[in-house]
Design an enzyme around this catalytic site. Structure first.
Site, short mmCIF file in Angstrom:
data_model
loop_
_atom_site.label_atom_id
_atom_site.label_comp_id
_atom_site.label_asym_id
_atom_site.label_seq_id
_atom_site.Cartn_x
_atom_site.Cartn_y
_atom_site.Cartn_z
CB SER A 238 -0.89 -0.01 1.24
OG SER A 238 -0.07 0.21 2.38
CE LYS A 239 -1.73 7.07 -2.21
NZ LYS A 239 -3.15 7.25 -2.17
NE ARG A 240 0.55 0.69 6.28
CZ ARG A 240 0.92 -0.53 6.59
NH1 ARG A 240 2.00 -0.72 7.31
NH2 ARG A 240 0.24 -1.58 6.20
#
Ligand code: GLU
Length: 472
Positions: A238-240
């Site tokens: 994910s973005k993280r």
């Protein structure tokens, strides 16, 4: 058979590492086989698709060098084609109008849930030849009622689905727009796609798509479902974890070939080789060699590969890629050495292009102050006369070359009974303002004569001022 692959992103998001890996495998396989690679933008979800995301995809692909032989095609420009097939299937009895209301479907699902059954449409409108009620209708595909659908996946092997598990899929919504599985198969058929390579989150769509293709009278393409990429913590990327716009990597100073090299190893390998040029990837990659297990994203390895590619890239290649980083750093390339020379001088010490420009700042712009610690240690009265001598030698050099500079330093050092390093470091501190730089002859040649002389003068004045302060 001509191999034709397609990358079919939905512009409901930007291009990120996960989607780029899919695009890369599609592109590599087409290039490996001397086939064609098609770019198709699946923008039928008009609410969530944006022109900005389309730009992000098209720009990102261009930066990565994943060039399409055909496209981008846009599904929203092909609605007439989907509608024509829907009509044809209705005429042929391969599809039917379903008038079930939302309430009816909710009730059906609630009943199935209560009985612990799988939630699926029960085909109650299949037999109706005439509209039985006023109101909106969707079009459903008559999925075969029995038998199996076998997916001989190039990565996953044989996966068998039972038709009894699949219900009659909506292919056209009440507003006439096509649904995902339907537009995909029409396009894969029309675009003569031979190999569908995509993330394994689509595996469950494949039996439906194969049934739909059979209704078109089309043999299915070969399928290859790629394993997921996970974050280092085992969760879906994910973005993280850095699943950000791929163009952010350009901004952070990554070379596209390094990003692609990193991604090619997520699910594919060639012995234990880690560093691949694009040509090697094309020559060696085969979708049949992709393995089934999920791989996890490792930012340190990406950084390491970036460094390897910076070290091995031709100077012209680096000089082109460096330009945007000069802009970002507020520096003008014409204010300093040729970018090819800069690249050769600085490539060994930079993990990213951004870092390279920041390391080379003193070649393009004067610095305000010499690093005080470096000055204290290196710009001392004992070095005053050698520095003055070097300054004179530099001023009178007929040719400003690395060799001539190196020789001057060597000779001056020898005449004062110093070793190279003892003189090299004070020169470095005076000329760069810091204690770390490429070899001193390279550094001085890149800084240029005018700047070098001015900065040596400053260094000399600093030592003199210090000596004076000491005496008083
Ligand atoms: N548009 C789909 C997606 O972005 C991909 C469809 C496909 O590859 O078949 O997930």
């Amino acid at each position: 058979m001509t191999v034709r692959t397609r990358f079919a992103p939905s512009p409901t998001g930007v291009l990120h590492l996960g989607s780029v890996r899919t695009a890369l495998f599609c592109w590599l396989y087409a290039r490996h086989c001397g086939g064609q690679f098609v770019l198709r933008i699946e923008d039928t979800d008009r609410q969530r698709s944006t022109p900005e995301n389309v730009d992000a995809i098209v720009d990102g692909m261009a930066w990565l060098g994943l060039d399409a032989d055909e496209g981008p095609f846009f599904q929203t420009e092909r609605f007439d084609r989907y509608r024509a097939i829907t009509e044809q299937w209705l005429d042929e009895g391969k599809a039917y109008r379903c008038y079930c209301t939302k309430e009816e479907l909710d009730e059906l699902r609630a009943g199935q849930k209560e009985r612990g059954e799988k939630m699926r449409y029960d085909g109650r409108c299949r037999q109706r030849s005439e509209p039985c009620k006023a109101g909106d209708s969707v079009v459903r595909f008559k999925n075969p009622l029995d038998g199996d659908v076998v997916v001989d996946d190039l990565v996953r092997g044989r996966v068998v689905f039972s038709n009894a598990e699949l219900d009659d899929l909506v292919i056209a919504r009440s507003d006439g727009t096509p649904t995902y599985n339907f537009s995909v198969i029409v396009d894969d058929h029309d675009m003569k796609i031979s190999h569908v390579i995509r993330g394994d989150d689509h595996l469950n769509n494949t039996p439906r798509q194969m049934n739909l293709l059979a209704a078109l009278g089309a043999p299915p393409p070969a399928y290859a479902h790629l394993p997921m990429i996970l974050g280092a913590d085992g969760a879906k990327l994910s973005k993280r974890h850095g699943a950000v716009d791929i163009r952010d990597y350009r901004e952070q100073g990554y070379l596209p070939e390094a990003v692609l090299n990193y991604l090619v190893r997520l699910g594919w390998s060639h012995g234990d080789q880690e560093v691949f040029s694009i040509e090697e990837m094309i020559r060696l990659f085969d979708v049949a060699d992709v393995n089934q297990s999920a791989s996890s994203f490792n930012p340190e390895k990406l950084l390491w590969l970036n460094q390897q590619h910076i070290i091995s890239a031709p100077a012209t290649r680096l000089s082109e890629a460096l330009i945007t980083h000069f802009e970002q750093a507020g520096l003008a390339p014409q204010d300093g050495p040729d970018l090819k020379d800069l690249a050769d001088g600085f490539r060994e010490r930079a993990e990213t292009l951004t870092q390279m420009v920041s390391n080379a700042r003193y070649c393009y712009e004067d610095f305000d102050e010499i690093d005080p610690k470096g000055a204290k240690k290196n710009l001392r009265p004992v070095i005053l006369e050698p520095l003055k001598a070097v300054r004179e030698r530099f001023a009178s050099l007929s040719e400003w070359s690395k060799e001539a500079i190196g020789q001057s330093i060597e000779e001056v050092a020898a005449s004062f009974g110093l070793n190279m390093g003892k003189l090299g470091q004070p020169i470095r501190v005076a000329v760069t303002g810091g204690t770390v730089s490429p070899p001193i002859d390279v550094t001085v040649s890149l800084v240029g004569r005018e700047r070098t002389l001015e900065r040596l003068d400053k260094g000399i004045r600093l030592i003199e001022a210090r000596a004076q302060a000491h005496e008083n």
